[in-house]
Scaffold this motif. Structure first.
Motif, PDB file in Angstrom:
ATOM      1  N   SER A 119      48.737  50.583  50.415  1.00  0.00           N
ATOM      2  CA  SER A 119      48.501  50.269  51.825  1.00  0.00           C
ATOM      3  C   SER A 119      47.251  51.013  52.281  1.00  0.00           C
ATOM      4  CB  SER A 119      49.701  50.688  52.681  1.00  0.00           C
ATOM      5  OG  SER A 119      50.858  49.964  52.312  1.00  0.00           O
ATOM      6  N   PHE A 120      46.327  50.285  52.905  1.00  0.00           N
ATOM      7  CA  PHE A 120      45.061  50.862  53.344  1.00  0.00           C
ATOM      8  C   PHE A 120      45.285  51.858  54.478  1.00  0.00           C
ATOM      9  CE2 PHE A 120      41.478  50.793  56.315  1.00  0.00           C
ATOM     10  CZ  PHE A 120      40.442  51.192  55.480  1.00  0.00           C
ATOM     11  N   GLN A 121      44.543  52.982  54.412  1.00  0.00           N
ATOM     12  CA  GLN A 121      44.602  53.966  55.490  1.00  0.00           C
ATOM     13  C   GLN A 121      43.248  54.152  56.158  1.00  0.00           C
ATOM     14  OE1 GLN A 121      45.507  58.209  54.634  1.00  0.00           O
ATOM     15  NE2 GLN A 121      47.168  57.982  56.128  1.00  0.00           N
ATOM     16  N   SER A 122      42.191  54.388  55.360  1.00  0.00           N
ATOM     17  CA  SER A 122      40.875  54.608  55.964  1.00  0.00           C
ATOM     18  C   SER A 122      39.780  54.461  54.911  1.00  0.00           C
ATOM     19  CB  SER A 122      40.797  56.003  56.601  1.00  0.00           C
ATOM     20  OG  SER A 122      40.911  57.007  55.599  1.00  0.00           O
ATOM     21  N   LEU A 123      38.543  54.268  55.409  1.00  0.00           N
ATOM     22  CA  LEU A 123      37.363  54.246  54.549  1.00  0.00           C
ATOM     23  C   LEU A 123      36.280  55.062  55.232  1.00  0.00           C
ATOM     24  CD1 LEU A 123      35.919  53.007  51.997  1.00  0.00           C
ATOM     25  CD2 LEU A 123      35.021  51.274  53.553  1.00  0.00           C
ATOM     26  N   THR A 124      35.750  56.069  54.530  1.00  0.00           N
ATOM     27  CA  THR A 124      34.683  56.916  55.054  1.00  0.00           C
ATOM     28  C   THR A 124      33.490  56.829  54.123  1.00  0.00           C
ATOM     29  OG1 THR A 124      36.302  58.448  55.990  1.00  0.00           O
ATOM     30  CG2 THR A 124      34.042  59.246  55.762  1.00  0.00           C
ATOM     31  N   CYS A 125      32.304  56.567  54.671  1.00  0.00           N
ATOM     32  CA  CYS A 125      31.105  56.417  53.847  1.00  0.00           C
ATOM     33  C   CYS A 125      30.085  57.489  54.181  1.00  0.00           C
ATOM     34  CB  CYS A 125      30.497  55.034  54.058  1.00  0.00           C
ATOM     35  SG  CYS A 125      31.556  53.694  53.458  1.00  0.00           S
ATOM     36  N   GLY A 126      29.428  57.987  53.138  1.00  0.00           N
ATOM     37  CA  GLY A 126      28.371  58.975  53.290  1.00  0.00           C
ATOM     38  C   GLY A 126      27.053  58.412  52.809  1.00  0.00           C
ATOM     39  N   THR A 169      40.777  64.693  54.535  1.00  0.00           N
ATOM     40  CA  THR A 169      39.510  64.603  55.247  1.00  0.00           C
ATOM     41  C   THR A 169      38.400  64.447  54.220  1.00  0.00           C
ATOM     42  OG1 THR A 169      40.337  66.043  57.005  1.00  0.00           O
ATOM     43  CG2 THR A 169      37.963  65.725  56.880  1.00  0.00           C
ATOM     44  N   ASP A 170      37.524  63.472  54.426  1.00  0.00           N
ATOM     45  CA  ASP A 170      36.406  63.236  53.527  1.00  0.00           C
ATOM     46  C   ASP A 170      35.169  63.928  54.091  1.00  0.00           C
ATOM     47  OD1 ASP A 170      38.181  61.488  52.219  1.00  0.00           O
ATOM     48  OD2 ASP A 170      37.558  59.818  53.482  1.00  0.00           O
ATOM     49  N   VAL A 171      34.581  64.844  53.320  1.00  0.00           N
ATOM     50  CA  VAL A 171      33.426  65.596  53.814  1.00  0.00           C
ATOM     51  C   VAL A 171      32.637  66.120  52.612  1.00  0.00           C
ATOM     52  CG1 VAL A 171      34.796  67.726  53.969  1.00  0.00           C
ATOM     53  CG2 VAL A 171      32.710  67.505  55.329  1.00  0.00           C
ATOM     54  N   ASP A 172      31.330  66.221  52.761  1.00  0.00           N
ATOM     55  CA  ASP A 172      30.460  66.753  51.704  1.00  0.00           C
ATOM     56  C   ASP A 172      30.484  68.276  51.786  1.00  0.00           C
ATOM     57  OD1 ASP A 172      28.575  67.329  49.827  1.00  0.00           O
ATOM     58  OD2 ASP A 172      26.892  66.382  50.873  1.00  0.00           O
ATOM     59  N   LEU A 173      31.330  68.905  50.983  1.00  0.00           N
ATOM     60  CA  LEU A 173      31.532  70.350  51.075  1.00  0.00           C
ATOM     61  C   LEU A 173      30.462  71.162  50.349  1.00  0.00           C
ATOM     62  CD1 LEU A 173      35.408  70.474  50.615  1.00  0.00           C
ATOM     63  CD2 LEU A 173      34.126  70.942  52.720  1.00  0.00           C
ATOM     64  N   ILE A 182      39.216  67.181  51.404  1.00  0.00           N
ATOM     65  CA  ILE A 182      40.108  68.261  51.852  1.00  0.00           C
ATOM     66  C   ILE A 182      41.477  67.645  52.096  1.00  0.00           C
ATOM     67  CG2 ILE A 182      40.576  70.008  53.611  1.00  0.00           C
ATOM     68  CD1 ILE A 182      37.593  69.966  54.292  1.00  0.00           C
ATOM     69  N   SER A 183      42.527  68.234  51.537  1.00  0.00           N
ATOM     70  CA  SER A 183      43.879  67.759  51.826  1.00  0.00           C
ATOM     71  C   SER A 183      44.631  68.841  52.602  1.00  0.00           C
ATOM     72  CB  SER A 183      44.635  67.409  50.544  1.00  0.00           C
ATOM     73  OG  SER A 183      44.908  68.568  49.780  1.00  0.00           O
ATOM     74  N   THR A 184      45.423  68.403  53.570  1.00  0.00           N
ATOM     75  CA  THR A 184      46.251  69.307  54.361  1.00  0.00           C
ATOM     76  C   THR A 184      47.640  69.352  53.753  1.00  0.00           C
ATOM     77  OG1 THR A 184      45.031  68.617  56.328  1.00  0.00           O
ATOM     78  CG2 THR A 184      47.076  69.843  56.684  1.00  0.00           C
ATOM     79  N   GLU A 185      48.135  70.546  53.449  1.00  0.00           N
ATOM     80  CA  GLU A 185      49.413  70.667  52.763  1.00  0.00           C
ATOM     81  C   GLU A 185      50.347  71.621  53.491  1.00  0.00           C
ATOM     82  OE1 GLU A 185      49.044  70.977  48.542  1.00  0.00           O
ATOM     83  OE2 GLU A 185      47.232  69.748  48.507  1.00  0.00           O
ATOM     84  N   HIS A 186      51.628  71.473  53.199  1.00  0.00           N
ATOM     85  CA  HIS A 186      52.702  72.158  53.927  1.00  0.00           C
ATOM     86  C   HIS A 186      53.385  73.149  52.994  1.00  0.00           C
ATOM     87  CE1 HIS A 186      56.974  72.366  55.273  1.00  0.00           C
ATOM     88  NE2 HIS A 186      56.401  72.541  56.438  1.00  0.00           N
ATOM     89  N   LEU A 187      53.781  74.298  53.541  1.00  0.00           N
ATOM     90  CA  LEU A 187      54.424  75.331  52.732  1.00  0.00           C
ATOM     91  C   LEU A 187      55.530  76.005  53.536  1.00  0.00           C
ATOM     92  CD1 LEU A 187      54.377  77.158  50.130  1.00  0.00           C
ATOM     93  CD2 LEU A 187      52.852  78.669  51.411  1.00  0.00           C
ATOM     94  N   VAL A 188      56.714  76.164  52.927  1.00  0.00           N
ATOM     95  CA  VAL A 188      57.791  76.966  53.511  1.00  0.00           C
ATOM     96  C   VAL A 188      57.729  78.341  52.854  1.00  0.00           C
ATOM     97  CG1 VAL A 188      60.264  77.211  53.853  1.00  0.00           C
ATOM     98  CG2 VAL A 188      59.217  74.940  53.924  1.00  0.00           C
TER      99      VAL A 188
END
Length: 235
Positions: A119-126, A169-173, A182-188
């Motif tokens: 399922s499509f979510q987003s497309l980011t172009c640089g 998040t798509d970014v030229d790091l 960049i991925s956002t992750e969860h931790l207990v």
């Protein structure tokens, strides 16, 4: 006299054993405290070349799918010499079809379908590439790298599952003109409190390779460069 001979023999044997142990230790030095395991590359999705496979849809078939209400145009990206349209087919196994129309050639289609349904979510172009984010399976985010070649966007479906994660998040790091991730992750945490952290991936020749993570926090700050800190262990 006999006792002295036995004692001397025992001492000789003990010295020999000590020498053997020292040799073994010299040949097999202890690991250094600073050694860290190298993060493994993310396994790529199966590659699909630009030329449509025999089962790929044509532009006419996409038009018929839209007319029947089974497909919808979900994203359009315009470049100087090409237009990219992304169509989502809604079904039990959702399909994504990417239609590229170049000014100097007939439209081409490549797809994610069947065992690669998404399922499509987003497309980011640089400047040099685009990253398409899709959902594959339950809560698994996949990011697909696409490059501009010969005035049109061409797809080598070599993205990789980087989830489950809360967001990407798509970014030229590393400022090389190519989008990283960049991925956002969860931790207990051990005390039961919840925290978030960011994991960074460098785009290394079409492969998204993890480099490290930020410190877990209830309110983390998104990184602006590739991280090298060891990531939290995933249970």
């Amino acid at each position: 006299m006999g006792r002295r001979v036995i004692a001397a023999s025992v001492a000789v044997v003990a010295l020999c054993l000590a020498a053997v142990v020292m040799v073994i230790r010299a040949q097999d030095p202890a690991p250094q405290a600073g050694d860290e395991p190298t993060p493994a590359s993310i396994a790529p999705l199966p590659e699909q070349h630009q030329a449509p496979a025999p089962y790929a849809l044509t532009k006419e078939e996409i038009d018929r799918c839209v007319a029947a209400g089974q497909c919808a145009l979900v994203h359009t990206e315009k470049f100087s010499n090409a237009t990219v349209e992304i169509y989502q087919k809604y079904a039990e196994q959702p399909e994504i079809h990417v239609l590229t129309t170049a000014a100097d050639g007939k439209p081409t289609v490549w797809s994610l379908q069947d065992e690669h349904s998404a399922s499509f979510q987003s497309l980011t172009c640089g400047l040099a590439n685009c990253l398409m984010t899709v959902i594959v399976g339950p809560e698994t985010i996949a990011t697909i790298d696409m490059r501009m070649v010969a005035s049109q966007l061409t797809g080598m479906i070599e993205g990789a599952a980087v989830g489950p994660s809360l967001a990407t998040t798509d970014v030229d790091l590393n400022e090389d003109g190519v989008l990283d991730l960049i991925s956002t992750e969860h931790l207990v945490q051990a005390d039961g409190t919840e925290a978030l952290y960011y994991r960074t991936y460098v785009n290394d020749d079409r492969a998204l390779v993890p480099t490290g993570c930020t410190v877990p926090s209830p309110t983390p700050t998104a990184p602006t460069s590739l991280q090298t800190r060891v990531c939290p262990a995933v249970p």
